[in-house]
Design an enzyme around this catalytic site. Structure first.
Site, PDB file in Angstrom:
ATOM      1  CB  CYS A  97     -26.436  37.364  -7.771  1.00  0.00           C
ATOM      2  SG  CYS A  97     -26.498  35.872  -6.855  1.00  0.00           S
ATOM      3  CB  CYS A 147      -9.807  32.963  -8.014  1.00  0.00           C
ATOM      4  SG  CYS A 147     -11.184  32.716  -7.068  1.00  0.00           S
ATOM      5  CB  CYS A 176      -9.323  29.290  -7.127  1.00  0.00           C
ATOM      6  SG  CYS A 176     -10.261  29.621  -5.926  1.00  0.00           S
TER       7      CYS A 176
END
Ligand code: SAM
Ligand code: DTB
Ligand code: SF4
Length: 329
Positions: free
Chosen positions: A51, A95, A127
């Protein structure tokens, strides 16, 4: 607690002697929820690591040297196989998390939309937590059937830039507003144990309770200090800081789900029991959350048995709510 508490109101609640605070939170919890019921959410990392953001707690940030290896976005079928297994293990919410700064309108997003549709077809709540989203991206997720979007404020506005510099508090609030506009429920909370003060926790809870509508779910994470991240040397957070944060969230947001999220492996069963007593009524289950370990399903089931808790959807013999309420929840 009525809507729009002031910072003073929140501070007064948070600083109540801890046993009184737990007692009051337990009363609020029982007035609004079946206190024997716990929502079990399974978290799946659909795209791990690499990331570009600099969140100081996060093992998935490419700039920190952790043991997490970057992996590409998973295939739809692999995710759905895990969703089926999650359902079979008793979870009611699935999720999907991606280590992205933001969603981009590309084929990868199309694939995530397909995952959302697939999870819904299995009869699970869906989710996602994918970083920042625009209003139109939120609408596309809503059309695919998404129930909830997780995007945390993490800490107070004042402490925030000690932890993250690559995006602002305002950016986060903007994403939350886009999710809300699309009619998706909001899952938003923070992390305890990053070196923040009581005032920072009070500030975060004040902001959450004063959003135009409070989040339907409020994850409270205990920092998992990961080797290689700037917060690697943080000691385990005091259980009383966790309990105060959970209890205050419960009192301020009586109808929300309050989720005892990351960090359960660093807690004893008694610690976790205090969190449930203080109003937590949801957990993340499964061996792993995104990249760090979590108690296994068997250990959680043993804890539920000890405490007389039942995953939502399954009825307890000791429920404090009439049957119709439980069935319609
Ligand atoms: N990349 C997306 C984002 O940041 O919104 C989604 C995934 S991110 C891992 C979701 C949340 O997990 C973060 O906002 C943070 O609150 C929590 N989190 C991440 N690493 C953590 C850690 N080491 N300990 C506790 N909570 C953590
Ligand atoms: C949230 O508040 N906690 C979850 C979920 N939202 C995405 C993530 C916890 C991650 C813990 C660190 C890891 O395992 O990577
Ligand atoms: Fe990226 Fe999310 Fe980790 Fe921040 S918390 S580094 S945005 S994966």
């Amino acid at each position: 607690m009525t809507a729009r508490p002031t910072l003073d109101d929140v501070a007064r609640i948070y600083r109540t002697p801890v046993l009184d605070l737990i007692f009051r939170a337990a009363e609020v919890h029982r007035a609004h929820h079946d206190a024997s019921s716990v929502q079990v959410c399974v978290l799946q990392s659909i795209k791990t690591g690499g990331c570009p953001e600099d969140c100081g707690y996060c093992p998935q940030a490419a700039r920190y040297h952790t043991t997490v290896e970057a992996e590409p976005l998973m295939d739809v079928e692999a995710v759905l196989a895990n969703a089926r297994a999650a359902k079979a293990s008793g979870a009611s919410r699935f999720c999907m998390g991606a280590a992205w700064r933001e969603v981009k309108d590309n084929r990868q997003f199309d694939r995530v939309l397909e995952m959302i549709r697939g999870v819904k077809e299995l009869g699970l709540e869906a989710c996602a937590t994918l970083g920042m989203v625009t209003e139109s991206q939120a609408e596309r997720m809503k059309d695919a059937g998404l129930d909830a979007y997780n995007h945390n404020l993490d800490t107070s506005e004042e402490y925030y830039n000690r932890i993250i510099q690559t995006r602002t508090y305002a950016d986060r609030l903007n994403t939350l507003a886009n999710v809300r506009k699309a009619g998706i429920t909001v899952c938003c909370g923070g992390i305890v144990g990053m070196g923040e003060s009581d005032d920072d926790r009070i500030g975060l809870l004040h902001t959450l309770a004063n959003l135009p509508e409070p989040p339907e779910s409020v994850p409270i994470n205990a920092l998992v200090a990961v080797e290689g991240t700037p917060l690697a040397d943080r000691p385990n957070v005091s259980i009383w800081d966790m309990v105060r944060t959970i209890a205050t969230a419960r009192i301020l947001m009586p109808t929300s789900m309050v989720r005892l999220s990351a960090g359960r492996l660093g807690m004893t069963e008694t610690d976790q029991a205090l969190c449930f007593l203080a109003g937590a009524n949801s957990i993340f289950a499964g061996e792993k959350r995104l990249t760090t370990p979590n108690p296994g399903v068997d250990r959680d089931q043993a804890l539920f048995d000890t405490l007389g808790l039942v995953p939502s959807g399954q009825r307890s013999a000791f429920s404090n709510q009439p049957e119709e309420t439980v069935l319609t929840q």
